[in-house]
Design an enzyme around this catalytic site. Structure first.
Site, PDB file in Angstrom:
ATOM      1  CG  HIS A 130      11.624  14.567   8.818  1.00 38.65           C
ATOM      2  ND1 HIS A 130      12.858  14.359   9.396  1.00 38.65           N
ATOM      3  CD2 HIS A 130      11.347  15.872   8.994  1.00 38.65           C
ATOM      4  CE1 HIS A 130      13.303  15.510   9.881  1.00 38.65           C
ATOM      5  NE2 HIS A 130      12.407  16.436   9.648  1.00 38.65           N
TER       6      HIS A 130
ATOM      7  CD  GLU B  15      21.913  19.072  20.388  1.00 35.88           C
ATOM      8  OE1 GLU B  15      22.302  18.934  19.204  1.00 35.88           O
ATOM      9  OE2 GLU B  15      20.739  18.902  20.731  1.00 35.88           O
TER      10      GLU B  15
ATOM     11  CB  THR C 213      12.979  24.070   8.033  1.00 32.03           C
ATOM     12  OG1 THR C 213      12.457  22.763   7.814  1.00 32.03           O
ATOM     13  CG2 THR C 213      12.986  24.855   6.729  1.00 32.03           C
ATOM     14  CB  THR C 214      16.675  19.979   7.245  1.00 32.73           C
ATOM     15  OG1 THR C 214      16.813  20.086   8.662  1.00 32.73           O
ATOM     16  CG2 THR C 214      17.926  19.415   6.612  1.00 32.73           C
ATOM     17  N   PRO C 215      16.100  21.787   4.243  1.00 37.36           N
ATOM     18  CG  PRO C 215      16.835  23.502   2.865  1.00 37.36           C
ATOM     19  CD  PRO C 215      17.145  22.818   4.167  1.00 37.36           C
ATOM     20  CE  LYS C 216      13.264  17.464   6.486  1.00 40.27           C
ATOM     21  NZ  LYS C 216      13.138  18.888   6.840  1.00 40.27           N
TER      22      LYS C 216
ATOM     23  CG  HIS D  68      22.104  22.298  16.907  1.00 38.54           C
ATOM     24  ND1 HIS D  68      21.647  23.186  15.972  1.00 38.54           N
ATOM     25  CD2 HIS D  68      21.011  21.864  17.590  1.00 38.54           C
ATOM     26  CE1 HIS D  68      20.327  23.285  16.081  1.00 38.54           C
ATOM     27  NE2 HIS D  68      19.918  22.495  17.050  1.00 38.54           N
TER      28      HIS D  68
ATOM     29  CG  HIS E  96      17.573  26.789  18.747  1.00 37.97           C
ATOM     30  ND1 HIS E  96      18.924  26.535  18.872  1.00 37.97           N
ATOM     31  CD2 HIS E  96      17.035  25.613  18.360  1.00 37.97           C
ATOM     32  CE1 HIS E  96      19.182  25.271  18.591  1.00 37.97           C
ATOM     33  NE2 HIS E  96      18.019  24.679  18.284  1.00 37.97           N
TER      34      HIS E  96
HETATM   35  C1  6MZ Z   1      19.876  18.750  17.010  1.00 34.00           C
HETATM   36  C2  6MZ Z   1      17.774  19.043  16.146  1.00 34.00           C
HETATM   37  C3  6MZ Z   1      17.233  19.177  17.451  1.00 34.00           C
HETATM   38  O1  6MZ Z   1      14.724  20.735   9.967  1.00 34.00           O
HETATM   39  O2  6MZ Z   1      12.988  18.987   9.580  1.00 34.00           O
HETATM   40  N1  6MZ Z   1      16.761  19.162  15.284  1.00 34.00           N
HETATM   41  N2  6MZ Z   1      19.082  18.842  15.940  1.00 34.00           N
HETATM   42  N3  6MZ Z   1      19.434  18.858  18.280  1.00 34.00           N
HETATM   43  C4  6MZ Z   1      18.126  19.084  18.546  1.00 34.00           C
HETATM   44  N4  6MZ Z   1      17.734  19.163  19.844  1.00 34.00           N
HETATM   45  C5  6MZ Z   1      16.955  18.164  20.456  1.00 34.00           C
HETATM   46  N5  6MZ Z   1      15.919  19.378  17.329  1.00 34.00           N
HETATM   47  C6  6MZ Z   1      15.645  19.366  15.995  1.00 34.00           C
HETATM   48  O3  6MZ Z   1      13.228  20.037  11.866  1.00 34.00           O
HETATM   49  C7  6MZ Z   1      13.589  18.816  12.500  1.00 34.00           C
HETATM   50  C8  6MZ Z   1      15.080  18.607  12.418  1.00 34.00           C
HETATM   51  O4  6MZ Z   1      15.752  19.607  13.195  1.00 34.00           O
HETATM   52  C9  6MZ Z   1      16.915  19.058  13.811  1.00 34.00           C
HETATM   53  C10 6MZ Z   1      17.002  17.591  13.374  1.00 34.00           C
HETATM   54  O5  6MZ Z   1      17.830  17.509  12.238  1.00 34.00           O
HETATM   55  C11 6MZ Z   1      15.552  17.283  13.004  1.00 34.00           C
HETATM   56  O6  6MZ Z   1      15.455  16.230  12.083  1.00 34.00           O
HETATM   57  P1  6MZ Z   1      13.324  20.272  10.279  1.00 34.00           P
HETATM   58  O7  6MZ Z   1      12.278  21.324  10.012  1.00 34.00           O
END
Ligand code: 6MZ
Length: 362
Positions: free
Chosen positions: A65, A227, A97-100, A224, A13
């Site tokens: 970002h 949370e 990771t989130t593709p943008k 997730h 994770h």
């Molecule tokens: C929920 C989280 C997170 O995807 O741009 N992200 N989402 N809970 C968490 N715990 C604190 N930590 C990170 O990485 C950053 C993105 O991952 C998710 C969020 O969407 C964040 O913008 P990437 O590589």
């Protein structure tokens, strides 16, 4: 810490943009500051800050970002993040990771992922095995996790797999686009889908069609989950029966019962949960109950950059907070291998690595 550093570990994770080195973020901020895109002094303060609420964390992600909105930077941070995990003996890494899409700079989800994949190939410090069904490039032809070169010196090797995240701000169409991209890029190491993002945003019904499609197509899914308190969503997620869930902080009695009866593995991120105040302190963290119940769990970092941690540090924390010794943590690391999104051959190899490292304890 030395014990946990040298122990072979699996990280399941880790968000790419949350795992960027502070030094890299500051360097990128300084360049954008000089260009007048941001005010460096404002940003420096935010990057250096250590304690953040969950809401502040998501504001920080918006800032990160902005700093990483460039294909070359995405490639760089991917390379650095993999090298950082490998340097602390992570032998298998699932990076999510989130593709943008960002039309203004010619970025599509596909080109974003392309930049990530370039970053994997750009790693030089260690050998990277990333193609699930191939015996070429990524060094998988050599089955040992330590490759021996002609000179007899040993090179480390790390398995890397990619999960594509759906951000909870996205529409059903955007989520579906991510799943289709994952399917297209399967041969290049994309193995699954994650649902993440600010937990107070978005609704399960929006993501469900894409997640369902992902599962039908044989992609792994991790969510997730819990949370924040949201019983309706937690129930819907458990009904979905993903291969793993992350966090599970705000579960009620009935939800624990369901989770345990389904044996869904939980990705545990101790520092993240404490820093964001999702759990008030480690002595009431659900790790202890799940561990004692022998429920499947995996120790993970979540965002090693944002929360200034490392996987070794998370093992160290677990050992100290829950009174676990080296043997118990070796067992936990070995058990984690059962929940990786990879085939049995990879799992067997990872177990051998952990077993042979454990033998050296004797
Ligand atoms: C929920 C989280 C997170 O995807 O741009 N992200 N989402 N809970 C968490 N715990 C604190 N930590 C990170 O990485 C950053 C993105 O991952 C998710 C969020 O969407 C964040 O913008 P990437 O590589």
């Amino acid at each position: 810490m030395e014990d946990w550093l040298s122990m072979p570990k699996v990280e399941l994770h880790a968000h790419l943009n949350g795992s960027v080195r502070d030094s890299t973020l500051l360097e990128l901020a300084s360049v954008l500051g000089e260009k007048g895109v941001i005010v460096f002094s404002d940003v420096e303060h935010v990057i250096r800050k250590n304690d953040r609420s969950l809401t502040e964390v998501f504001r920080l992600f918006d800032l990160i970002h902005i700093l990483t909105t460039d294909h070359k930077v995405i490639t760089r941070i991917t390379k650095e993040v993999i090298e950082d995990f490998a340097s602390e003996n992570v032998v298998y890494l699932e990076l999510r990771t989130t593709p943008k899409n960002n039309a203004s700079i010619g970025m599509s989800k596909r080109s974003y992922l392309g930049a990530v994949l370039e970053g994997i190939k750009a790693v030089t410090a260690v050998d990277v095995a990333f193609r699930p069904h191939s015996s070429d490039v990524g060094s998988q032809k050599n089955s040992s996790l330590v490759n021996h070169t002609c000179s007899g010196s040993a090179r480390k090797k790390i398995y890397v797999r990619i999960l594509l995240s759906i951000d909870r701000r996205e529409t059903t169409e955007a989520a579906m686009e991510t799943v289709k991209l994952a399917l297209e890029m399967r041969d290049l190491g994309v193995v699954g889908i994650d649902l993440s993002g600010n937990p107070i945003v978005g609704e399960w019904v929006t993501f469900f069609p894409a997640l369902q499609f992902a599962r039908e197509q044989g992609l792994y899914v991790t969510l997730h989950c819990g949370e924040v308190p949201n019983p309706k969503e937690i129930q819907a997620m458990l009904d979905f029966q993903p291969q793993r869930i992350g966090h599970a902080c705000c579960f009620e009695e009935e939800e624990w019962k369901t989770l345990k009866s389904l044996s869904i593995p939980v990705e545990i991120c101790l520092t993240s949960n404490i820093r964001t105040n999702t759990i008030p302190s480690l002595d009431v963290h659900h790790f202890a109950d799940l561990y004692n119940a022998k429920h499947p769990l995996v120790i993970c970092t979540d965002d090693s950059g944002v929360f200034s941690t490392s996987l070794s540090n998370e093992y160290n924390l677990a050992a100290a907070a829950f009174g676990l010794g080296k043997r118990e943590l070796f067992q936990l690391a070995r058990n984690s291998i059962d929940f990786v999104f990879a085939d049995d051959g990879v799992k067997r190899e990872l177990k051998e690595i952990v077993n042979s490292a454990e033998k050296k304890l004797d």
